[in-house]
Structures are given as structure tokens and as C-alpha cells.
Design an enzyme around this catalytic site. Sequence first.
Site, PDB file in Angstrom:
ATOM      1  N   ARG A   1       0.730  -1.338  -0.052  1.00 41.94           N
ATOM      2  CA  ARG A   1       0.245   0.035   0.182  1.00 41.94           C
ATOM      3  C   ARG A   1       0.768   1.085   0.147  1.00 41.94           C
ATOM      4  O   ARG A   1       0.683   2.050  -0.830  1.00 41.94           O
ATOM      5  CB  ARG A   1      -0.890   0.003   1.460  1.00 41.94           C
ATOM      6  CG  ARG A   1      -1.654   1.452   1.216  1.00 41.94           C
ATOM      7  CD  ARG A   1      -2.451   1.184   2.714  1.00 41.94           C
ATOM      8  NE  ARG A   1      -3.009   2.359   3.024  1.00 41.94           N
ATOM      9  CZ  ARG A   1      -4.171   2.791   3.721  1.00 41.94           C
ATOM     10  NH1 ARG A   1      -4.081   1.723   4.765  1.00 41.94           N
ATOM     11  NH2 ARG A   1      -4.742   4.325   4.156  1.00 41.94           N
TER      12      ARG A   1
ATOM     13  N   ASN B   1     -10.467  -3.914  -0.668  1.00 38.55           N
ATOM     14  CA  ASN B   1     -10.387  -2.708  -0.813  1.00 38.55           C
ATOM     15  C   ASN B   1      -9.951  -2.820  -2.410  1.00 38.55           C
ATOM     16  O   ASN B   1      -8.511  -4.281  -2.687  1.00 38.55           O
ATOM     17  CB  ASN B   1      -9.716  -1.583  -0.862  1.00 38.55           C
ATOM     18  CG  ASN B   1     -11.209  -0.660  -0.412  1.00 38.55           C
ATOM     19  OD1 ASN B   1     -11.471  -0.454  -0.608  1.00 38.55           O
ATOM     20  ND2 ASN B   1     -10.251  -0.183   1.559  1.00 38.55           N
TER      21      ASN B   1
ATOM     22  N   CYS C   1     -18.526  -1.199   2.704  1.00 39.58           N
ATOM     23  CA  CYS C   1     -17.793  -0.256   3.289  1.00 39.58           C
ATOM     24  C   CYS C   1     -18.556   0.521   4.320  1.00 39.58           C
ATOM     25  O   CYS C   1     -19.368   0.553   4.104  1.00 39.58           O
ATOM     26  CB  CYS C   1     -18.200   1.079   1.775  1.00 39.58           C
ATOM     27  SG  CYS C   1     -16.524   1.847   1.979  1.00 39.58           S
TER      28      CYS C   1
ATOM     29  N   TYR D   1     -14.556  10.804   0.466  1.00 38.59           N
ATOM     30  CA  TYR D   1     -13.051  10.302  -1.203  1.00 38.59           C
ATOM     31  C   TYR D   1     -13.312  11.128  -2.354  1.00 38.59           C
ATOM     32  O   TYR D   1     -12.952  11.067  -3.053  1.00 38.59           O
ATOM     33  CB  TYR D   1     -13.197   9.149  -1.207  1.00 38.59           C
ATOM     34  CG  TYR D   1     -11.994   7.997  -0.460  1.00 38.59           C
ATOM     35  CD1 TYR D   1     -11.417   7.128  -0.860  1.00 38.59           C
ATOM     36  CD2 TYR D   1     -13.283   7.922   0.710  1.00 38.59           C
ATOM     37  CE1 TYR D   1     -10.891   6.945   0.024  1.00 38.59           C
ATOM     38  CE2 TYR D   1     -12.680   6.655   1.537  1.00 38.59           C
ATOM     39  CZ  TYR D   1     -11.544   6.002   1.815  1.00 38.59           C
ATOM     40  OH  TYR D   1     -11.302   5.862   2.511  1.00 38.59           O
TER      41      TYR D   1
ATOM     42  N   HIS E   1     -16.534   4.876  -1.891  1.00 39.01           N
ATOM     43  CA  HIS E   1     -15.519   5.772  -2.526  1.00 39.01           C
ATOM     44  C   HIS E   1     -15.820   6.942  -3.381  1.00 39.01           C
ATOM     45  O   HIS E   1     -14.985   7.513  -4.083  1.00 39.01           O
ATOM     46  CB  HIS E   1     -14.063   5.283  -2.229  1.00 39.01           C
ATOM     47  CG  HIS E   1     -13.802   4.662  -1.425  1.00 39.01           C
ATOM     48  ND1 HIS E   1     -12.432   3.891  -1.034  1.00 39.01           N
ATOM     49  CD2 HIS E   1     -14.344   4.504   0.061  1.00 39.01           C
ATOM     50  CE1 HIS E   1     -12.610   3.643   0.429  1.00 39.01           C
ATOM     51  NE2 HIS E   1     -13.739   3.850   1.000  1.00 39.01           N
TER      52      HIS E   1
HETATM   53  C1  G6P Z   1     -11.905   3.936   4.881  1.00 38.50           C
HETATM   54  C2  G6P Z   1     -12.430   3.265   4.081  1.00 38.50           C
HETATM   55  C3  G6P Z   1     -11.584   1.866   3.590  1.00 38.50           C
HETATM   56  C4  G6P Z   1     -10.756   2.455   3.902  1.00 38.50           C
HETATM   57  C5  G6P Z   1      -9.702   2.859   5.610  1.00 38.50           C
HETATM   58  C6  G6P Z   1      -8.085   3.245   5.499  1.00 38.50           C
HETATM   59  O1  G6P Z   1     -12.386   3.402   5.920  1.00 38.50           O
HETATM   60  O2  G6P Z   1     -13.372   2.935   3.905  1.00 38.50           O
HETATM   61  O3  G6P Z   1     -11.795   1.137   2.436  1.00 38.50           O
HETATM   62  O4  G6P Z   1      -9.661   0.991   3.780  1.00 38.50           O
HETATM   63  O5  G6P Z   1     -10.611   3.480   5.503  1.00 38.50           O
HETATM   64  O6  G6P Z   1      -7.351   3.366   7.115  1.00 38.50           O
HETATM   65  P1  G6P Z   1      -6.053   3.349   7.403  1.00 38.50           P
HETATM   66  O7  G6P Z   1      -6.568   3.474   8.736  1.00 38.50           O
HETATM   67  O8  G6P Z   1      -6.121   1.845   6.851  1.00 38.50           O
HETATM   68  O9  G6P Z   1      -6.046   4.908   6.706  1.00 38.50           O
END
Ligand code: G6P
Length: 435
Positions: free
Chosen positions: A95, A149, A170, A253, A200
Site C-alpha cells: 500500500r 478494497n 464499505c 473521498y 468511495h
Molecule cells: C476507510 C475506508 C476503507 C479504508 C480505510 C483506511 O474506512 O472506507 O476502505 O480501507 O478507511 O483506513 P486506514 O486507517 O487503513 O488508513
Amino acid sequence: MNGLKIAVIGGGSSYTPELIDGFIKRSNELPVKEIHLVDIEDGESKLDIVGNLAKRMVKKAGLDIDIILTLDRRAAIKDADFVTTQFRVGGLEARARDERIPLEYNVIGQETTGPGGFAKAMRTIPVILDICKDIEELAPNAWLINFTNPAGLITEAVHRYTNVKTIGLCNVPIGMVNMVAKMLEVDSKRIKIDFAGLNHLVWGKRVYLDGKDITDEVIEKLCDGGSLTMKNIPDLKWDKDFVKSLGMIPCPYHRYYYMTDDLIEEEKESVKTGKGTRAEQVLKIEKELFEVYKDPNLNQKPEQLEKRGGAYYSDAAVSLISAIYNDKKEVHTVNVRNNGAISNLPDDVVVEINAIVDKTGAHAITVGQLPPEVNGLVQAAKAYELLAVEAGVTGDYGTALKSLAANPLVPSVKIAKKLLDDIISANKAYLPQFK
Ligand code: G6P
């Protein structure tokens, strides 16, 4: 029915305590007998750490649920009633690369949006299709609740290429309901939002408090600086004229599309100042979280989990499972086939929308035409998603290039090509389909 069997793919995730918390809270309506937490060998025993916490949580709640920790995915899936997916191919390190590569070309570097989301999709599609083969063979009646995701795009791939009964999920919609409730200082149960769009990229078309349309009031609050974002997205404020004229609530988003330049600057600043990309920040948060999870006296979901973007995940997932199991005919916001609900999109594409959920699945509620200002972006994003699904399945270079070039956040074919080459080379180990 002797109790439900749940298989959680990616069970070693730091989010698992959320999910377990959800099953505990709804134990009166969901007779869960076994939860199989499946993961791969990671050299850090994450599955054991999270799994042991899950066991302590269930014990504290006084519930007779077996938590089984396993590396054997097929055994976990066999005869499962529900399979949930929350895995991350390549982990947070991949990531972080997804977030950094685009930034080199002055393009948004993000987990699910833009080229970062594309890279994640390419890694994930071969794995989810493999999982689906197992489900088709070993648990053909199971429901797949996909949280992996980019959730909308992955659900699209499952719909197009498998026979598995699936619903994509989601936490953004449920998060928006909770944030609006907080803004108005009311209980979230009193708030309802008509959602429509893509994952998103979902809009709150109308907002209701106890059935009364309060959309304009919420827009006013949003324009007066009211906070509506997730932990992982900077709370940049919306342009008042724009949101008032839109007449609906953008999701957190949407900032990546409407405030692209400001967000690229924010991201670059984070990297420059050593704060790092979001994945790099999350790596630190995760380290702390796993230390907390190791405490043998901890037997509930710890507060620190709130630093993550996935808040309310358990509520969304477990209430959806309960709506299916109990044939509730309840409204949930999910990723499902459009089937005419949004009239300017084809029937067979996956959309994020309010749907009636019963034991036969989720049935999208008709919203009619999206107005031009919303439709333009949705059409472009869906075209990108469809091409990305095809590229993820076939590994065809030209299709992958067309997909990236169609992404609204990629400025030119020249940049699309550089991004694609970098993404393929950085992810070699995870892209068997790109020969
Ligand atoms: C939100 C989104 C998720 C994503 C997450 C990331 O909840 O809906 O799809 O994975 O944020 O959170 P993080 O704490 O991993 O940055």
C-alpha cells in the site's frame, strides 16, 4: 440450523476485533457457532495475536462461539454460511508503494482511489477469484461479504467472473450517517440518508431526521465548517458555492476528485516532513495496536482502533449478515448490481446504493437519473473500473493502459504508461496475470 459458520479471510487483520465486537453485540439475533479466522504465514504471528484477543473477547461476553485460527483457507470455507473478506495482498508495504509511486508524477497516491487503487486491484483480483473458486466448490450456498478494497471494483470482478452470491460493503455510508448525527447532536438511529453512486464515490442525495428532509440544513452545517471525513482523509473544507449548488452531500473521498491539487500538496508535505504516507502512518499505528492486542488482560475492542479509517466496519458487516440471515427486509447501503436503480448506468454494473436486504440478497432501490454534474464523474469512474477488472483478470497490457488512462485522476496517456510500468515492476511478485 445448528448455528452459523463464518469464515473471515484476512482474519489476522488489525480490524478483526471490530468484527468480533459486532458478532458479540448481535449474538441475540445471530446464532454464530464457529468463526474461522484465516490468514497466510506472515512471520509475525499476527493471526495468533488477533485470534487470541478474539477468543478472550468471546469468553468475556460469555458466548459459546468457537474461534478457529487457521492457515487452511479451504477448510475454513467448507460449508461456511458467510465468508467475509478483509485481506490485503502485499500488506501495508505494498500500500505504501501504491501511495508513493503516483506522487512521483504529481498524481494522487491513495489506497483505493486513482493509480494506487488500480495497483491494489491488480494484486487482489487473482486472489479473490481463487477464493471464489473455493466457495463455488466447497460452500456454494454461502454469502460472500466483500470488504476487501477497492471494495466496489472487487465486487464488480466477483459479479462478472464468478457465480458466488456476493455483496460488497464499505464503512463510508454508515460513517457518514454517524458524522451527520454528530454534527446535529442527535442519535444516529434518527438519521437516514439516500445514498447513490459508486464505492468511495457515493453521494448522500437526501438526508432525513425522523423522516423529515433536512438536506439543506446539513449542507449549511457542512459549509460552515462541519466535519465530515474519515480518519484517513484530511478534513479539507468544501467550497460553499459548489456544495450548495450540488444540493447533496459528497462523501469524504470526493475530495480526491474535487480538491486534487490541494490533496497532492498535502500528501507531498506528509512525505517531505517525515510523517510519511497514510500506509506508513498506519504501519506505526498497527505496531502499537498489536502490542496492545498482546496484553493477556485485554478482552474487548481497544480504543486505539479508533485511529483507523475503518470505524463502524463491524456494525455495517454484522448488521448486513443479520439482515440476510433473519430475512429482515431492511435498508442497507451496499455494493450490488444496479439492475436499473440508477437509470443512466447499465443494469449489470455494481453500484453503491441503498438496497432492501432479505434472505435472497440485496435489491437496489430505484433512484432514477443522476444529474449531469454527478453522472459525468460516475460514468468515468465506472469505465475505469470495468477496464481495470478486465485488466486484472487477463493481465493484458493494453487494457491496463486504457484503464489507467480512463481514470479521472490520471492526467495523460504518457503518465498512465509510466505509472503502469512502475506499478507492474514494483508488484511483480503479486501479478501472475501480467507476464
Ligand atoms: C476507510 C475506508 C476503507 C479504508 C480505510 C483506511 O474506512 O472506507 O476502505 O480501507 O478507511 O483506513 P486506514 O486507517 O487503513 O488508513
